[in-house]
Motif scaffolding. Structure first.
Motif, PDB file in Angstrom:
ATOM      1  N   TRP A 162     -10.355  25.059 -44.028  1.00  0.00           N
ATOM      2  CA  TRP A 162      -9.541  24.542 -42.926  1.00  0.00           C
ATOM      3  C   TRP A 162      -9.612  23.021 -42.865  1.00  0.00           C
ATOM      4  O   TRP A 162      -8.587  22.348 -42.732  1.00  0.00           O
ATOM      5  N   GLN A 170     -16.152  33.315 -37.753  1.00  0.00           N
ATOM      6  CA  GLN A 170     -16.696  32.429 -38.778  1.00  0.00           C
ATOM      7  C   GLN A 170     -17.084  31.081 -38.182  1.00  0.00           C
ATOM      8  O   GLN A 170     -17.902  30.358 -38.761  1.00  0.00           O
ATOM      9  N   ILE A 171     -16.501  30.724 -37.049  1.00  0.00           N
ATOM     10  CA  ILE A 171     -16.819  29.479 -36.356  1.00  0.00           C
ATOM     11  C   ILE A 171     -17.069  29.806 -34.891  1.00  0.00           C
ATOM     12  O   ILE A 171     -16.677  30.862 -34.398  1.00  0.00           O
ATOM     13  N   LEU A 192      -5.268  30.055 -40.927  1.00  0.00           N
ATOM     14  CA  LEU A 192      -6.693  29.920 -41.237  1.00  0.00           C
ATOM     15  C   LEU A 192      -7.535  29.867 -39.968  1.00  0.00           C
ATOM     16  O   LEU A 192      -8.618  30.471 -39.900  1.00  0.00           O
ATOM     17  N   ASP A 235     -15.196  23.551 -46.265  1.00  0.00           N
ATOM     18  CA  ASP A 235     -14.434  24.414 -45.358  1.00  0.00           C
ATOM     19  C   ASP A 235     -12.952  24.306 -45.705  1.00  0.00           C
ATOM     20  O   ASP A 235     -12.395  23.207 -45.709  1.00  0.00           O
ATOM     21  N   ARG A 270      -7.737  33.348 -38.362  1.00  0.00           N
ATOM     22  CA  ARG A 270      -8.634  34.223 -39.118  1.00  0.00           C
ATOM     23  C   ARG A 270     -10.095  33.846 -38.871  1.00  0.00           C
ATOM     24  O   ARG A 270     -10.957  34.731 -38.689  1.00  0.00           O
ATOM     25  N   ALA A 271     -10.373  32.539 -38.826  1.00  0.00           N
ATOM     26  CA  ALA A 271     -11.756  32.089 -38.631  1.00  0.00           C
ATOM     27  C   ALA A 271     -12.267  32.461 -37.244  1.00  0.00           C
ATOM     28  O   ALA A 271     -13.421  32.864 -37.081  1.00  0.00           O
TER      29      ALA A 271
END
Length: 226
Positions: free
Chosen positions: A6, A70-71, A61, A4, A64-65
């Protein structure tokens, strides 16, 4: 599986923060010994700038996630807490770099404080716990990574449970839909059966009514006309 970005950026940022704290301690020691601190001061300034840029990258980041899903929201909140801790560390390091009275040992303590308890009422008075006291940077970093891995494992387990519950809910919903469809089909079938059973009686009734009407018309034709 690719790491990942991040988490890898977060690890490198923590490493920079710890390196800054150690160099500030070295600089203060040189000042007490009357030695030159120019090189250390320049190095600290560069590292502080790098730390600031890394924190900005982590913010981008994370945003954006979260915005692209994405999470999970839970993981997003956890990472936001870690990011808030890094911002606090940066402020402590900036204050110590400017020689406003902050001791490097207190800064070092704050680097591990947030991994066990996010909220510290007064970070200047925080005392390093026994489990981290006397540990080197590599040991502290390994301990921090272990804590993060345990948290990630817990989050993965929770996510798996939630996914399973969602799947069970969908299966129950599908089963209810099928049962409702079967009930409607059974009801319509019974209704049609009743209609079919009534058909002979209705046909007989209609036939009788038609015959009586024809007889009545015939009787009326036999009556004398006026």
């Amino acid at each position: 599986m690719a790491p990942d970005p991040w988490l890898s950026t977060y690890d490198s940022t923590c490493y920079i923060a710890q390196e800054i704290a150690e160099k500030i301690q070295q600089r203060n020691q040189c000042e007490r010994n009357g030695e030159s601190t120019t090189k250390l001061t320049v190095a600290i300034r560069i590292l502080l700038q790098n730390l600031k840029e890394k924190i900005t990258l982590l913010k981008d980041l994370l945003l954006r996630a979260v915005s692209t899903h994405q999470i999970t929201q839970l993981e997003g909140d956890r990472r936001q807490n870690l990011l808030d801790d890094l911002v606090t560390r940066e402020r402590l390091l900036q204050a110590s770099y400017k020689n406003d009275g902050t001791e490097p040992d207190l800064i070092r303590s704050s680097l591990m404080a947030k991994t066990t308890n996010r909220i510290v009422s007064n970070p200047w008075l925080f005392e390093e716990p026994e489990e981290t006291r006397g540990l080197g940077f590599d040991d502290l970093r390994q301990q921090q990574q272990k804590i993060i891995q345990e948290q990630d494992a817990g989050l993965d387990a929770l996510s798996s449970i939630i996914s399973r519950q969602k799947q069970m809910g969908q299966e129950i919903g599908n089963e209810l839909d099928e049962q409702n469809a079967r009930l409607v089909e059974a009801y319509l079938s019974a209704w049609l059966q009743e209609i079919l059973q009534l058909c002979p009686w209705l046909l007989h009734l209609l036939s009788s009514a038609s015959s009586q009407h024809q007889v009545r018309r015939y009787d009326e034709s036999l009556l004398p006309r006026r």
